[in-house]
Write an enzyme that holds these catalytic residues in place. Structure first.
Site, PDB file in Angstrom:
ATOM      1  N   GLU A  31       0.835  -1.201   0.000  1.00  0.00           N
ATOM      2  CA  GLU A  31       0.000   0.000   0.000  1.00  0.00           C
ATOM      3  C   GLU A  31       0.873   1.256   0.000  1.00  0.00           C
ATOM      4  O   GLU A  31       1.747   1.389   0.865  1.00  0.00           O
ATOM      5  CB  GLU A  31      -0.896  -0.016   1.252  1.00  0.00           C
ATOM      6  CG  GLU A  31      -1.875  -1.186   1.257  1.00  0.00           C
ATOM      7  CD  GLU A  31      -2.345  -1.570   2.660  1.00  0.00           C
ATOM      8  OE1 GLU A  31      -2.071  -0.837   3.618  1.00  0.00           O
ATOM      9  OE2 GLU A  31      -2.983  -2.627   2.787  1.00  0.00           O
ATOM     10  N   LEU A  60      -5.892  -1.788  -1.060  1.00  0.00           N
ATOM     11  CA  LEU A  60      -5.683  -1.763   0.390  1.00  0.00           C
ATOM     12  C   LEU A  60      -6.238  -3.037   1.030  1.00  0.00           C
ATOM     13  O   LEU A  60      -7.392  -3.080   1.454  1.00  0.00           O
ATOM     14  CB  LEU A  60      -6.396  -0.524   0.952  1.00  0.00           C
ATOM     15  CG  LEU A  60      -5.873   0.050   2.262  1.00  0.00           C
ATOM     16  CD1 LEU A  60      -6.444   1.433   2.478  1.00  0.00           C
ATOM     17  CD2 LEU A  60      -6.155  -0.837   3.444  1.00  0.00           C
ATOM     18  N   GLU A  62      -4.496  -6.447   3.185  1.00  0.00           N
ATOM     19  CA  GLU A  62      -3.276  -7.133   3.625  1.00  0.00           C
ATOM     20  C   GLU A  62      -3.284  -8.628   3.297  1.00  0.00           C
ATOM     21  O   GLU A  62      -2.246  -9.189   2.935  1.00  0.00           O
ATOM     22  CB  GLU A  62      -3.044  -6.911   5.127  1.00  0.00           C
ATOM     23  CG  GLU A  62      -2.635  -5.491   5.495  1.00  0.00           C
ATOM     24  CD  GLU A  62      -3.792  -4.505   5.516  1.00  0.00           C
ATOM     25  OE1 GLU A  62      -4.959  -4.945   5.522  1.00  0.00           O
ATOM     26  OE2 GLU A  62      -3.541  -3.288   5.513  1.00  0.00           O
ATOM     27  N   GLN A  84       1.907  -2.048   5.729  1.00  0.00           N
ATOM     28  CA  GLN A  84       2.224  -0.662   6.086  1.00  0.00           C
ATOM     29  C   GLN A  84       2.599  -0.486   7.561  1.00  0.00           C
ATOM     30  O   GLN A  84       3.519   0.254   7.881  1.00  0.00           O
ATOM     31  CB  GLN A  84       1.044   0.221   5.709  1.00  0.00           C
ATOM     32  CG  GLN A  84       1.430   1.664   5.583  1.00  0.00           C
ATOM     33  CD  GLN A  84       0.385   2.424   4.780  1.00  0.00           C
ATOM     34  OE1 GLN A  84      -0.718   2.669   5.253  1.00  0.00           O
ATOM     35  NE2 GLN A  84       0.729   2.792   3.563  1.00  0.00           N
ATOM     36  N   PHE A  85       1.863  -1.172   8.432  1.00  0.00           N
ATOM     37  CA  PHE A  85       2.192  -1.193   9.860  1.00  0.00           C
ATOM     38  C   PHE A  85       1.896  -2.601  10.367  1.00  0.00           C
ATOM     39  O   PHE A  85       0.915  -3.210   9.944  1.00  0.00           O
ATOM     40  CB  PHE A  85       1.338  -0.185  10.643  1.00  0.00           C
ATOM     41  CG  PHE A  85       1.715   1.243  10.384  1.00  0.00           C
ATOM     42  CD1 PHE A  85       2.741   1.847  11.106  1.00  0.00           C
ATOM     43  CD2 PHE A  85       1.070   1.973   9.402  1.00  0.00           C
ATOM     44  CE1 PHE A  85       3.105   3.163  10.851  1.00  0.00           C
ATOM     45  CE2 PHE A  85       1.433   3.291   9.143  1.00  0.00           C
ATOM     46  CZ  PHE A  85       2.452   3.895   9.881  1.00  0.00           C
ATOM     47  N   PHE A  90      -2.300  -8.750  10.877  1.00  0.00           N
ATOM     48  CA  PHE A  90      -3.106  -9.909  11.249  1.00  0.00           C
ATOM     49  C   PHE A  90      -4.130 -10.311  10.192  1.00  0.00           C
ATOM     50  O   PHE A  90      -4.556 -11.456  10.134  1.00  0.00           O
ATOM     51  CB  PHE A  90      -3.695  -9.706  12.649  1.00  0.00           C
ATOM     52  CG  PHE A  90      -2.550  -9.606  13.616  1.00  0.00           C
ATOM     53  CD1 PHE A  90      -1.913 -10.751  14.038  1.00  0.00           C
ATOM     54  CD2 PHE A  90      -2.010  -8.378  13.977  1.00  0.00           C
ATOM     55  CE1 PHE A  90      -0.780 -10.679  14.841  1.00  0.00           C
ATOM     56  CE2 PHE A  90      -0.891  -8.291  14.783  1.00  0.00           C
ATOM     57  CZ  PHE A  90      -0.271  -9.449  15.224  1.00  0.00           C
ATOM     58  N   HIS A 131      -0.500   0.955  16.089  1.00  0.00           N
ATOM     59  CA  HIS A 131       0.727   1.213  15.337  1.00  0.00           C
ATOM     60  C   HIS A 131       1.993   0.942  16.141  1.00  0.00           C
ATOM     61  O   HIS A 131       3.083   1.194  15.654  1.00  0.00           O
ATOM     62  CB  HIS A 131       0.753   2.669  14.849  1.00  0.00           C
ATOM     63  CG  HIS A 131      -0.172   2.926  13.708  1.00  0.00           C
ATOM     64  ND1 HIS A 131      -1.543   2.824  13.821  1.00  0.00           N
ATOM     65  CD2 HIS A 131       0.069   3.276  12.432  1.00  0.00           C
ATOM     66  CE1 HIS A 131      -2.094   3.110  12.656  1.00  0.00           C
ATOM     67  NE2 HIS A 131      -1.139   3.387  11.785  1.00  0.00           N
TER      68      HIS A 131
END
Lengths: 326, 362
Positions: A31, A60, A62, A84-85, A90, A131
């Site tokens: 992303e 977008l 995961e 991204q983070f 998960f 985050h």
């Protein structure tokens, strides 16, 4: 070739760029990874240099990023995807757990998944909810995954190159607190640091401090303080959470007779428990004191205003050092 | 032509061969010569026999839990026949016919479901992924595999199978969305067999058809009579050609029925009526092909009896081979985690060997 003085972000960028240049199978995506160059600018300039087929933005999603990576890897590519983070990992975990980690075993070595899943993780930068967690134990507990965490720009480049060339899926966790925390000389030439090898980064004789990621610097600071009080600390940077380098850790603790494991991850069932158990099982009676752990707590990561309370720091590490020395 | 003509929003279904064995001559694919049809019919009979054998073995403790194929032979054999051997197949967990037709040896398939890892290893040139048990998760692999083919400008396409239940999974959405965005050469085949274990299709989605979901992702979806070998072949062929030419993905909804239980651990009489099952038995994909061949003068009872006898021999041979195959070794339990074994794995392996020695002494 000369050395460059780089931040961890720049060192990772250099590793990606060099690996993409070396091997046309290497693809970088995720992303905001393409046009923008990533929210932390880790992939900056890659799309421009290698084109949108080699470095691109994904929708977008995961699970989609991880699942597609598995397919790409099976069919001959070397995907290096970014989550991204790590808080959003998960969604992708099921793909890594149910497929990436077991494809080699599931096909008796016929199909393999040489992919790297990179993601920034950890606290210390006053980020928002979801985050700042450190959940490396979950990855390390998944059979068939390798989990790598660098603590310096030099290691970040060398370990990432090793991860990209590895024949198996590697979770590459980047401590974002260290992304721009300091600069270090990084060779321009390509080199790699073997996965599965810890490093003794400071020699000492009284106690071994064992850490990874952002906690390595905390240990370093604690060791300097201990020095003033006449305690000699050895610092081991684990670098690879799984597979764990038992040899280096045990050799150091055998020498010092004492160990303190430091991690940001929550305490219970954290990697510290595994390391501590390994030391106890192997060295047992030879230890001069029981192994101590300095860790995060079994709480939901506090928001930015009280995040510091959660993070292990030199004061807490010193307390543990004193405890094992006493 | 089917992709444009049949509107999934209007519930239009492609059918070439009806349940009485009557066919639409103008739609009959030219590949379907009597010899080819006979060959495909024989494959379908064979895989049904294999499936029944697995069931028999399971009931007598010689096979693990598995998901029977019965009723979905045309959906699988018809679509597989439209693939090239160099195309990739990414199956779910009920794809005995499709996988074996694409090159997985039947004994290998048996071995896996018998619980022997020897059956995890397919021949190297067989481009079939392992059965995928977490529902819907495999579709994303198909997107990745086909994206790799596209990036290398190769002409291989990827066909992936899944069920009606899988369309509720997030991975279905992500796979369809990624495929649409990256325009990958992927053919998504949903075998809508009407039930996800006990939950009927009507409770799985409020969409009138599953095929119509493709519209939202920006590529065609088409509803096909999944018990019609000809229709499944014709539509998959069109989707495959479209993908090969760079046209992107297609969703095919194969409207079919699982005649058996969900798995050997399921009892479908709890959630569906005998009347319903009997209705679908009349639409059995094998039966209608038999009727078709009979009309063409290519099927007789004598031929069927000889076929059954031959195939039974083959299935017996496979069974024998499977049951004579030794379990995986202790080494192979540990040797396929990584390219190079870790120290811990080596130690654990040595430990297990030692323990097994002790246990065997007792």
């Amino acid at each position: 070739m000369a050395n460059q003085v780089l931040t961890m972000v720049q060192a990772i960028n250099m590793a990606l760029k060099q690996e993409m240049a070396r091997d046309s199978r290497v693809l970088v995506f995720g992303e905001d990874v393409g046009f923008e160059g990533g929210v932390f600018r880790v992939t900056e300039g890659l799309q421009k240099e290698f084109g949108p087929e080699r470095c691109f933005d994904t929708p977008l999603a995961e699970a989609g990023i991880a699942g597609m990576s598995i397919g790409l890897a099976i069919n001959g590519m070397r995907p290096v995807c970014e989550i991204q983070f790590s808080g959003f990992f998960f969604e992708a975990y099921s793909q890594m757990m149910c497929h990436a980690s077991r494809m080699r075993n599931r096909t008796r070595g016929v199909l393999t998944v040489p992919m790297v899943l990179r993601m920034p993780y950890g606290g210390g930068i006053k980020a928002l909810e979801h985050h700042s967690e450190s959940m490396e134990a979950i990855m390390a507990h998944t059979q068939g995954l390798k989990v790598v965490i660098p603590s310096t720009p030099f290691d970040a480049k060398g370990l990432l190159i090793a991860a990209i060339r590895d024949g198996d899926p590697v979770i590459f966790m980047e401590p974002k607190r260290l992304y721009r925390a300091f600069k270090q000389e990084v060779p321009e030439e390509d080199y790699f640091i073997p996965i599965g090898r810890a490093a003794v980064i400071a020699e000492g004789s009284d106690v071994t401090l064992i850490a990874w990621g952002a906690m390595v610097r905390e240990c370093y600071e604690a060791a300097a303080q201990a020095q003033k009080e006449g305690i000699s600390c050895e610092v081991v940077d684990v670098r690879t959470i799984s597979p764990l380098d038992h040899e280096t850790i045990l050799a150091s603790v055998k020498k010092t007779g004492r160990a303190v494991v430091v991690h940001e991850a929550p305490r219970s069932y954290g990697p510290g428990a595994e390391i501590s158990a390994t030391i106890s099982e192997t060295l047992g009676g030879a230890l001069k004191a029981p192994v101590q752990r300095v860790t995060g707590f079994d709480v939901i990561m506090p928001l930015l205003r009280t995040e510091d309370r959660y993070m292990p720091n030199p004061v807490r590490i010193m307390e543990a050092v004193k405890k094992v020395i006493a | 032509m089917f992709l444009e003509k049949y509107d999934p929003l209007k519930n239009q279904m492609v059918q070439i061969l009806d349940q009485d064995g009557n066919h639409k001559e103008d739609l009959l694919p030219k590949e379907m010569t009597d010899d080819v049809v006979k060959d495909l019919y024989e494959q379908m009979v064979f895989y049904r026999m294999c499936d029944k054998r697995m069931l028999k073995m399971q009931r007598t403790g010689r096979m693990g839990t598995f998901a029977p194929l019965e009723g979905q032979e045309a959906a699988q054999i018809g679509s597989e026949f439209a693939m090239k051997k160099t195309d990739w197949m990414v199956p779910a967990f009920r794809e005995l016919a499709a996988m074996c037709a694409h090159g997985v040896p039947v004994e290998t398939f048996f071995l896996f479901w018998r619980g022997n890892e020897i059956g995890s290893k397919y021949p190297k040139d067989v481009k079939v992924l392992p059965s995928s048990i977490p529902v819907g998760s495999q579709m994303l692999h198909a997107v990745g595999i086909s994206l790799a083919s596209k990036l290398r400008k190769e002409k291989d396409i990827t066909v992936t199978y899944f069920g009606d239940g899988a369309t509720s999974e997030g991975d279905f959405h992500e796979a369809m969305n990624f495929a649409g965005v990256f325009k990958t050469p992927t053919v998504f085949i949903c075998q809508n067999n009407q039930y996800a274990i006990s939950v009927p299709r009507s409770k799985q989605t409020a969409s009138e058809t599953i095929a119509q979901k493709a519209i939202a992702y920006g590529f065609p979806g088409v509803l096909v009579d999944g018990n019609d070998l000809f229709a499944m072949f014709a539509v998959t062929k069109e989707a495959a050609e479209r993908a090969r030419k760079g046209g992107g993905p297609t969703l095919i909804e194969a409207y079919t029925y699982r005649l058996a239980d969900h798995t050997t651990a399921d009892d479908s009489t709890k959630y569906r009526t005998q009347e319903e099952v009997d209705g679908w038995r009349k639409r059995d994909p094998l039966l209608r092909l038999q009727k078709y061949l009979f009309k063409k003068g290519a099927w007789t009872e004598k031929y069927e009896a000889a076929l059954q006898e031959n195939l039974l021999k083959k299935v017996d041979e496979i069974t024998e081979k499977v049951e004579a195959t030794a379990d995986q070794t202790v080494d192979s339990m540990f040797d396929y985690l990584f390219a190079e074994p870790t120290q811990e794995l080596l130690e654990q392996k040595a430990y297990l060997k030692k323990m097994l020695e002790l246990e065997n002494k007792k």
